[in-house]
Design an enzyme around this catalytic site. Structure first.
Site, PDB file in Angstrom:
ATOM      1  N   ARG A 120     -22.389  65.637 -37.336  1.00 34.90           N
ATOM      2  CA  ARG A 120     -21.741  65.098 -38.537  1.00 34.90           C
ATOM      3  C   ARG A 120     -22.517  63.882 -39.038  1.00 34.90           C
ATOM      4  O   ARG A 120     -22.599  62.869 -38.340  1.00 34.90           O
ATOM      5  CB  ARG A 120     -20.298  64.691 -38.241  1.00 34.90           C
ATOM      6  CG  ARG A 120     -19.371  65.846 -37.939  1.00 34.90           C
ATOM      7  CD  ARG A 120     -17.941  65.345 -37.849  1.00 34.90           C
ATOM      8  NE  ARG A 120     -16.984  66.423 -37.652  1.00 34.90           N
ATOM      9  CZ  ARG A 120     -15.669  66.268 -37.727  1.00 34.90           C
ATOM     10  NH1 ARG A 120     -15.153  65.079 -37.982  1.00 34.90           N
ATOM     11  NH2 ARG A 120     -14.871  67.305 -37.540  1.00 34.90           N
TER      12      ARG A 120
ATOM     13  N   ASP B   4     -23.226  60.693 -41.680  1.00 37.76           N
ATOM     14  CA  ASP B   4     -22.439  59.733 -42.453  1.00 37.76           C
ATOM     15  C   ASP B   4     -22.786  59.819 -43.938  1.00 37.76           C
ATOM     16  O   ASP B   4     -23.772  60.451 -44.334  1.00 37.76           O
ATOM     17  CB  ASP B   4     -22.715  58.308 -41.957  1.00 37.76           C
ATOM     18  CG  ASP B   4     -22.195  58.068 -40.550  1.00 37.76           C
ATOM     19  OD1 ASP B   4     -21.272  58.784 -40.126  1.00 37.76           O
ATOM     20  OD2 ASP B   4     -22.719  57.156 -39.876  1.00 37.76           O
TER      21      ASP B   4
ATOM     22  N   TYR C 176     -33.974  63.114 -35.464  1.00 39.72           N
ATOM     23  CA  TYR C 176     -33.838  62.395 -36.727  1.00 39.72           C
ATOM     24  C   TYR C 176     -35.140  61.669 -37.048  1.00 39.72           C
ATOM     25  O   TYR C 176     -35.933  61.331 -36.163  1.00 39.72           O
ATOM     26  CB  TYR C 176     -32.730  61.340 -36.643  1.00 39.72           C
ATOM     27  CG  TYR C 176     -31.322  61.873 -36.756  1.00 39.72           C
ATOM     28  CD1 TYR C 176     -30.667  61.901 -37.983  1.00 39.72           C
ATOM     29  CD2 TYR C 176     -30.628  62.327 -35.636  1.00 39.72           C
ATOM     30  CE1 TYR C 176     -29.367  62.370 -38.094  1.00 39.72           C
ATOM     31  CE2 TYR C 176     -29.324  62.795 -35.735  1.00 39.72           C
ATOM     32  CZ  TYR C 176     -28.701  62.811 -36.969  1.00 39.72           C
ATOM     33  OH  TYR C 176     -27.408  63.276 -37.071  1.00 39.72           O
TER      34      TYR C 176
ATOM     35  N   ARG D  27     -28.912  54.405 -36.720  1.00 38.50           N
ATOM     36  CA  ARG D  27     -29.084  53.314 -37.682  1.00 38.50           C
ATOM     37  C   ARG D  27     -28.985  51.946 -37.014  1.00 38.50           C
ATOM     38  O   ARG D  27     -29.664  50.993 -37.420  1.00 38.50           O
ATOM     39  CB  ARG D  27     -28.067  53.462 -38.806  1.00 38.50           C
ATOM     40  CG  ARG D  27     -28.337  54.689 -39.686  1.00 38.50           C
ATOM     41  CD  ARG D  27     -27.133  55.066 -40.519  1.00 38.50           C
ATOM     42  NE  ARG D  27     -26.690  53.961 -41.344  1.00 38.50           N
ATOM     43  CZ  ARG D  27     -25.462  53.846 -41.844  1.00 38.50           C
ATOM     44  NH1 ARG D  27     -24.565  54.800 -41.597  1.00 38.50           N
ATOM     45  NH2 ARG D  27     -25.145  52.818 -42.584  1.00 38.50           N
TER      46      ARG D  27
END
Length: 287
Positions: A55, A57, A131, A219
């Site tokens: 999921r 953001d 990522y 992040r």
């Protein structure tokens, strides 16, 4: 009469700029909401429910996202339309991809739909997620045509310092210091890769691979590394934050738009079910 259910795997990508994240939310535009609505319209089923590998953001992008959906096998026959001869399964799924392309908004695309192997679960069968986080430290700002996918950092960044700091975070740890805690969820993760490289055009790219990520983890890691990379903090600092095991007010979560889910890896088909079963178990760190 027994209803035969078919699990479909969807490989997809999206520009997260205009979405309030992946997960369906009332009165908000989400990736899940758009795809489920499109599937329901094309297959003429009331409430298709997608399960996703990760999921993302609000504002986070993906070019290698994976999801699955369970549908009654009979609905795929509807994709034959008025053709005189019945299509094979692969042909029907190609028709579905094309129809999704015509119905979905242009900031979300389903690249491929296939029948999932037995035991496949988009979320729990995954071995790892990869990522990329993209940063420009150019004095005048980043390329305006890449402004939705590259963060401009208004300080020069030292590649060696970024990688020295990143190396201290690798391995299996409790990443509570870099995660937003969720009730009943573990923050233990195995960070398999975290390194930086500078592209020919000058953009810095962090490659981050783990078996799974907790909320805001990538992040927050990037935010701590940027502080070490531009000299505001020593290269040892991100590792010290990790060892402390609590959220540090000095860690600033990097903006969402620099982050993109690039790839989800799965084991061989015969190992999918076992992997899903193992992933569902809550992990603890062995002493």
């Amino acid at each position: 009469m027994e209803v035969i259910v078919v699990r479909l795997r969807l490989d997809l990508g999206y520009d997260g700029s205009g979405f309030s994240g992946w997960a369906r939310q009332p009165a908000l535009r989400t990736v899940q909401g758009e795809i489920e609505q499109a599937l329901g319209r094309i297959l003429r089923i009331a409430e298709p429910v997608l399960t996703v590998a990760g999921r993302t953001d609000a504002g986070v992008h993906a070019r290698g996202q994976v999801a699955h959906v369970d549908v009654p096998g009979e609905v795929l026959v509807r994709l034959d339309g008025n053709r005189p001869h019945a299509l094979g399964t692969d042909e029907r799924l190609s028709v579905l991809v094309r129809r999704l392309g015509g119905v979905l908004p242009t900031d979300v695309r389903v690249f491929r739909v296939s029948v999932a192997p037995e035991g496949f679960d988009a979320r729990f069968s995954a071995l790892s997620r990869r990522y990329a986080y993209r940063v420009s430290d150019a004095a005048g700002g980043c390329d305006p045509l890449r402004r939705h996918e590259v963060l401009w950092h208004n300080r020069p960044l030292d590649l060696d310092a970024l990688n020295a700091a990143a190396a201290r975070l690798l391995g299996e740890h409790d990443f509570a210091a870099f995660c937003k805690k969720r009730e009943g969820a573990t923050t233990i993760r195995e960070l398999q890769r975290l390194d930086w490289a500078r592209e020919p055009g000058g953009v810095l790219v962090a490659t981050v691979v783990a078996d799974a990520f907790c909320h805001s983890m990538v992040r927050a890691l990037v935010g701590s590394l940027l502080a070490a990379g531009d000299g505001r903090r020593p290269v040892e600092w991100p590792g010290q934050v990790l060892a402390a095991g609590v959220r540090d007010t000095g860690v600033h979560v990097a903006p969402a738009h620099g982050l993109c889910l690039e790839e989800v890896r799965y084991p061989a088909d015969a190992e999918l079910a076992d992997r899903a079963s193992a992933t569902r178990r809550v992990r603890t760190l062995e002493v």
